[in-house]
Design a protein around this motif. Structure first.
Motif, PDB file in Angstrom:
ATOM      1  N   GLU A 165       0.952  -1.265   0.129  1.00  0.00           N
ATOM      2  CA  GLU A 165      -0.129  -0.117  -0.101  1.00  0.00           C
ATOM      3  C   GLU A 165       0.639   1.152  -0.081  1.00  0.00           C
ATOM      4  OE1 GLU A 165      -3.170   0.197   3.013  1.00  0.00           O
ATOM      5  OE2 GLU A 165      -4.118  -1.555   2.394  1.00  0.00           O
ATOM      6  N   GLN A 166       2.013   1.276   0.799  1.00  0.00           N
ATOM      7  CA  GLN A 166       2.960   2.245   0.922  1.00  0.00           C
ATOM      8  C   GLN A 166       3.668   2.586  -0.381  1.00  0.00           C
ATOM      9  OE1 GLN A 166       6.208   1.693   3.086  1.00  0.00           O
ATOM     10  NE2 GLN A 166       7.093   3.857   3.161  1.00  0.00           N
ATOM     11  N   ILE A 167       3.942   1.613  -1.055  1.00  0.00           N
ATOM     12  CA  ILE A 167       4.543   1.644  -2.464  1.00  0.00           C
ATOM     13  C   ILE A 167       3.617   2.193  -3.423  1.00  0.00           C
ATOM     14  CG2 ILE A 167       5.675  -0.087  -4.396  1.00  0.00           C
ATOM     15  CD1 ILE A 167       6.594  -1.781  -1.885  1.00  0.00           C
ATOM     16  N   SER A 169       1.419   4.358  -2.686  1.00  0.00           N
ATOM     17  CA  SER A 169       1.328   5.776  -2.495  1.00  0.00           C
ATOM     18  C   SER A 169       2.565   6.584  -3.066  1.00  0.00           C
ATOM     19  CB  SER A 169       1.253   5.993  -0.903  1.00  0.00           C
ATOM     20  OG  SER A 169      -0.110   5.369  -0.377  1.00  0.00           O
ATOM     21  N   LEU A 170       3.884   5.819  -2.639  1.00  0.00           N
ATOM     22  CA  LEU A 170       5.209   6.206  -3.339  1.00  0.00           C
ATOM     23  C   LEU A 170       5.035   6.455  -4.924  1.00  0.00           C
ATOM     24  CD1 LEU A 170       7.512   4.251  -1.193  1.00  0.00           C
ATOM     25  CD2 LEU A 170       6.960   6.749  -0.980  1.00  0.00           C
ATOM     26  N   TYR A 171       4.573   5.549  -5.600  1.00  0.00           N
ATOM     27  CA  TYR A 171       4.546   5.590  -7.080  1.00  0.00           C
ATOM     28  C   TYR A 171       3.869   6.973  -7.162  1.00  0.00           C
ATOM     29  CZ  TYR A 171       5.877   0.791  -7.750  1.00  0.00           C
ATOM     30  OH  TYR A 171       6.356  -0.427  -8.100  1.00  0.00           O
ATOM     31  N   SER A 172       2.614   7.314  -6.689  1.00  0.00           N
ATOM     32  CA  SER A 172       2.007   8.402  -7.112  1.00  0.00           C
ATOM     33  C   SER A 172       2.623   9.812  -7.121  1.00  0.00           C
ATOM     34  CB  SER A 172       0.682   8.689  -6.162  1.00  0.00           C
ATOM     35  OG  SER A 172       0.893   8.986  -4.805  1.00  0.00           O
ATOM     36  N   THR A 173       3.769   9.751  -6.365  1.00  0.00           N
ATOM     37  CA  THR A 173       4.581  11.056  -6.198  1.00  0.00           C
ATOM     38  C   THR A 173       5.890  10.932  -7.185  1.00  0.00           C
ATOM     39  OG1 THR A 173       6.138   9.877  -4.647  1.00  0.00           O
ATOM     40  CG2 THR A 173       4.154  10.821  -3.830  1.00  0.00           C
ATOM     41  N   LEU A 174       6.106   9.942  -7.729  1.00  0.00           N
ATOM     42  CA  LEU A 174       7.389   9.694  -8.632  1.00  0.00           C
ATOM     43  C   LEU A 174       7.246  10.383 -10.083  1.00  0.00           C
ATOM     44  CD1 LEU A 174       8.573   6.067  -7.465  1.00  0.00           C
ATOM     45  CD2 LEU A 174       9.256   8.445  -6.769  1.00  0.00           C
ATOM     46  N   GLY A 175       6.122  10.456 -10.483  1.00  0.00           N
ATOM     47  CA  GLY A 175       5.622  10.922 -11.906  1.00  0.00           C
ATOM     48  C   GLY A 175       6.308  10.064 -13.171  1.00  0.00           C
ATOM     49  N   ASP A 188      -7.245   0.433  -4.637  1.00  0.00           N
ATOM     50  CA  ASP A 188      -8.692   0.634  -4.681  1.00  0.00           C
ATOM     51  C   ASP A 188      -8.945   1.033  -3.254  1.00  0.00           C
ATOM     52  OD1 ASP A 188     -11.512   0.211  -4.291  1.00  0.00           O
ATOM     53  OD2 ASP A 188     -11.620  -1.008  -6.098  1.00  0.00           O
ATOM     54  N   ALA A 189      -9.642   2.239  -2.944  1.00  0.00           N
ATOM     55  CA  ALA A 189     -10.025   2.448  -1.563  1.00  0.00           C
ATOM     56  C   ALA A 189     -10.885   1.370  -0.630  1.00  0.00           C
ATOM     57  CB  ALA A 189     -10.667   3.894  -1.553  1.00  0.00           C
ATOM     58  N   SER A 190     -11.581   0.711  -1.294  1.00  0.00           N
ATOM     59  CA  SER A 190     -12.302  -0.368  -0.539  1.00  0.00           C
ATOM     60  C   SER A 190     -11.365  -1.505   0.022  1.00  0.00           C
ATOM     61  CB  SER A 190     -13.372  -0.960  -1.401  1.00  0.00           C
ATOM     62  OG  SER A 190     -13.054  -1.672  -2.620  1.00  0.00           O
ATOM     63  N   PHE A 191     -10.288  -1.586  -0.592  1.00  0.00           N
ATOM     64  CA  PHE A 191      -9.114  -2.759   0.149  1.00  0.00           C
ATOM     65  C   PHE A 191      -8.332  -2.144   0.902  1.00  0.00           C
ATOM     66  CE2 PHE A 191     -10.816  -4.699  -4.112  1.00  0.00           C
ATOM     67  CZ  PHE A 191     -11.076  -6.046  -3.552  1.00  0.00           C
ATOM     68  N   ARG A 192      -7.864  -0.904   0.672  1.00  0.00           N
ATOM     69  CA  ARG A 192      -6.577  -0.138   1.248  1.00  0.00           C
ATOM     70  C   ARG A 192      -6.981   0.092   2.981  1.00  0.00           C
ATOM     71  NH1 ARG A 192      -2.297   2.309  -1.234  1.00  0.00           N
ATOM     72  NH2 ARG A 192      -2.346   4.067   0.245  1.00  0.00           N
ATOM     73  N   ASP A 193      -6.307  -0.078   3.765  1.00  0.00           N
ATOM     74  CA  ASP A 193      -6.334  -0.004   5.156  1.00  0.00           C
ATOM     75  C   ASP A 193      -6.730   1.497   5.487  1.00  0.00           C
ATOM     76  OD1 ASP A 193      -6.032  -2.649   5.798  1.00  0.00           O
ATOM     77  OD2 ASP A 193      -3.866  -2.335   6.419  1.00  0.00           O
ATOM     78  N   ASP A 194      -6.036   2.406   4.710  1.00  0.00           N
ATOM     79  CA  ASP A 194      -6.196   3.697   5.052  1.00  0.00           C
ATOM     80  C   ASP A 194      -7.570   4.390   3.894  1.00  0.00           C
ATOM     81  OD1 ASP A 194      -5.228   3.978   2.279  1.00  0.00           O
ATOM     82  OD2 ASP A 194      -3.436   4.979   2.883  1.00  0.00           O
ATOM     83  N   LYS A 195      -8.078   3.507   3.470  1.00  0.00           N
ATOM     84  CA  LYS A 195      -9.306   3.919   2.550  1.00  0.00           C
ATOM     85  C   LYS A 195      -8.896   5.057   1.291  1.00  0.00           C
ATOM     86  CE  LYS A 195     -11.568   0.942   4.731  1.00  0.00           C
ATOM     87  NZ  LYS A 195     -11.620  -0.455   4.049  1.00  0.00           N
ATOM     88  N   THR A 196      -7.765   5.120   1.067  1.00  0.00           N
ATOM     89  CA  THR A 196      -7.310   6.030   0.239  1.00  0.00           C
ATOM     90  C   THR A 196      -7.585   5.605  -1.294  1.00  0.00           C
ATOM     91  OG1 THR A 196      -5.672   7.076   1.514  1.00  0.00           O
ATOM     92  CG2 THR A 196      -5.399   7.574  -0.788  1.00  0.00           C
ATOM     93  N   ASP A 197      -8.185   6.607  -2.187  1.00  0.00           N
ATOM     94  CA  ASP A 197      -8.539   6.135  -3.430  1.00  0.00           C
ATOM     95  C   ASP A 197      -7.121   6.550  -4.358  1.00  0.00           C
ATOM     96  OD1 ASP A 197      -9.385   5.618  -5.954  1.00  0.00           O
ATOM     97  OD2 ASP A 197     -11.371   6.816  -5.766  1.00  0.00           O
TER      98      ASP A 197
END
Length: 469
Positions: A165-167, A169-175, A188-197
């Motif tokens: 999940e962290q990876i 999130s990291l991908y979204s910052t790399l461009g 998918d927000a429905s699977f992630r522990d932090d519910k982030t889409d």
């Protein structure tokens, strides 16, 4: 010759050997800058491919289709530089995929399970970030979650490969410009522990987000691309080929690879792309011969597409390799070995497909018919069916990597062995020296035997990118 004279001669011979220059552990030979810069680099990994897997896939192709595999054909025609690579991690001669990819991606050996982070916490900047900073487009393609160890090792630094999940999130910052594979449960927000889409995060950063083969093929080349096609890993190729639904909705590794190249090939400063056949490794962990060979051949199809591009382009370095062995399968000697191995030609489903369709209420006859449906030309006995069924009625089901339902993969492989003459040494990684082949600008720097960490500098040198980041 007297024994003492022989020994004296041996001592002299050894003394002569002592005068030969020896490369110390970890020393990297100086690399000769290529007269021609590699504008593009495509790094292809058949994850968990033992040498026996490469050989069997080629034999299968020759015997069923009358042609060699693309990989072996490159050897036959002397079109590539070939070598062996020591893939040990920092803490073991038997590596995992995270440490293996990190050795290439960060240029340093790390402990198994880590991604570009030393035991003391030092971070190594992954090579795709370096290439992105140098102005190139970059991307990853895989048949397992895009957050899995091999693409992540080229892309991020994190303490644990399991923090997918962290990876994401990291991908979204790399461009990065292309990310294609499985693993929707990490986006998918429905699977992630932090519910982030995470899908929405990528959309807000200008990405086209696609979730089917049709959407992938229609995606514009003018926007960065995120394509996620399954909750976890993509289907095994053998199951994909046998299902019109999967064939219609889920792209093959070759199709994803071609699309990734199309997305980036017009960039003036070139691109770097990692392509991974991750389910070769998963099949080896399950001793699943149909899953293994069909995914290896799907990788080989991607090799063919990539080489077609590289040969026409003339400015692309292609690297074809594996990160470690796994289960070390091979064809066993015997009078019926040829005939038995040819039975695999008629397999239509993976062992996972067979075993997931069995329950404690399944009858022996139903198991026999299910195996026959998946493995045409094989009809197991009542006793063998009873052995399989017992695993579903008792608590002693098998554990193992990627075996969440504790299915009896090892038992089924042992049953199949007498029918197809294929055996396995284990259900886990092995310390193989891996095959590596290179084509294109920079391939002249490949020596017959290298250390995994040598790759990092070789890629930068081939592209004439200074290692300054």
């Amino acid at each position: 010759m007297k024994r003492r004279d022989f020994l004296r001669g041996g001592s002299l011979a050894l003394g002569g050997l002592a005068l030969t220059p020896i490369i110390s552990k970890g020393q990297v030979l100086p690399l000769a800058p290529s007269s021609k810069r590699a504008k593009n680099i495509i790094f292809m990994v058949s994850d968990g491919m033992s040498s026996g897997t490469l050989a069997m896939a080629d034999l299968y192709s020759r015997r069923k289709f009358g042609r060699p595999s693309h990989w072996i054909s490159l050897y036959e025609q002397s079109q590539v530089q070939r070598g062996l690579m020591d893939m040990a991690s920092l803490n073991s001669i038997v590596t995992d995929s995270a440490a293996a990819s990190s050795s290439w991606g960060g240029g340093q050996r790390v402990n198994n399970g880590s991604l570009n982070i030393s035991p003391s916490g030092e971070e190594y900047l992954p090579i795709l970030q370096k290439f992105k900073k140098s102005g190139k487009k970059v991307g990853c393609v895989t048949t397992v979650p895009i957050t899995h160890a091999t693409p992540a090792g080229f892309s991020v630094a994190t303490k644990s490969r399991n923090s997918q999940e962290q990876i994401a999130s990291l991908y979204s910052t790399l461009g990065f410009d292309v990310l294609l594979g499985g693993g929707s449960k990490y986006f998918d927000a429905s699977f992630r522990d932090d519910k982030t889409d995470m899908y929405q995060k990528f959309r807000t950063k200008g990405y086209s987000v696609v979730k089917s083969k049709e959407e992938l093929l229609k995606a514009s080349v003018h926007y960065p691309l995120l394509g996620i096609f399954e909750t976890d890993g993509l289907p095994y190729s053998i199951d994909h080929n046998s299902s019109s639904l999967l064939s219609t909705n889920v792209p093959t590794l070759a199709e994803m690879s071609v699309k990734a190249i199309e997305q980036m090939q017009s960039h003036p400063q070139g691109f770097v792309l990692q392509i991974e056949a991750g389910k070769v490794d998963w099949a080896a962990h399950g001793n699943d011969i149909g899953g293994l060979l069909y995914d290896q051949l799907a990788f080989d199809e991607a090799v063919g597409k990539v080489l077609d591009f590289a040969m026409k382009d003339g400015n692309t370095l292609v690297v074809i390799t594996s990160d470690h062995g796994n289960a070390n399968p091979g064809i066993i000697y015997g009078k019926e070995a040829d005939k038995n191995f040819d039975r695999v030609h008629h397999f239509t489903h993976s062992n996972e497909w067979i075993l997931q369709g069995i329950t404690p209420s399944t009858t022996k006859n139903q198991i026999i018919e299910r195996v026959a449906e998946a493995n045409a030309a094989i009809r197991i006995t009542d006793e063998e069916a009873a052995q399989l069924l017992s695993y579903y009625k008792e608590a002693s089901m098998e554990n193992g990597v990627y075996n969440a339902r504790h299915l009896p993969f090892k038992l089924l492989a042992e049953i199949q062995k007498q029918y197809i003459s294929v055996g396995w040494i284990s259900m886990d990684h092995s310390a193989d020296y891996t095959e590596i082949a290179m084509y294109g600008p920079g391939s002249e720097n490949l020596k017959p035997f290298i250390r995994n960490t040598d790759i990092h500098e070789m890629l930068l040198v081939a592209a004439h990118v200074e290692n300054k980041f």
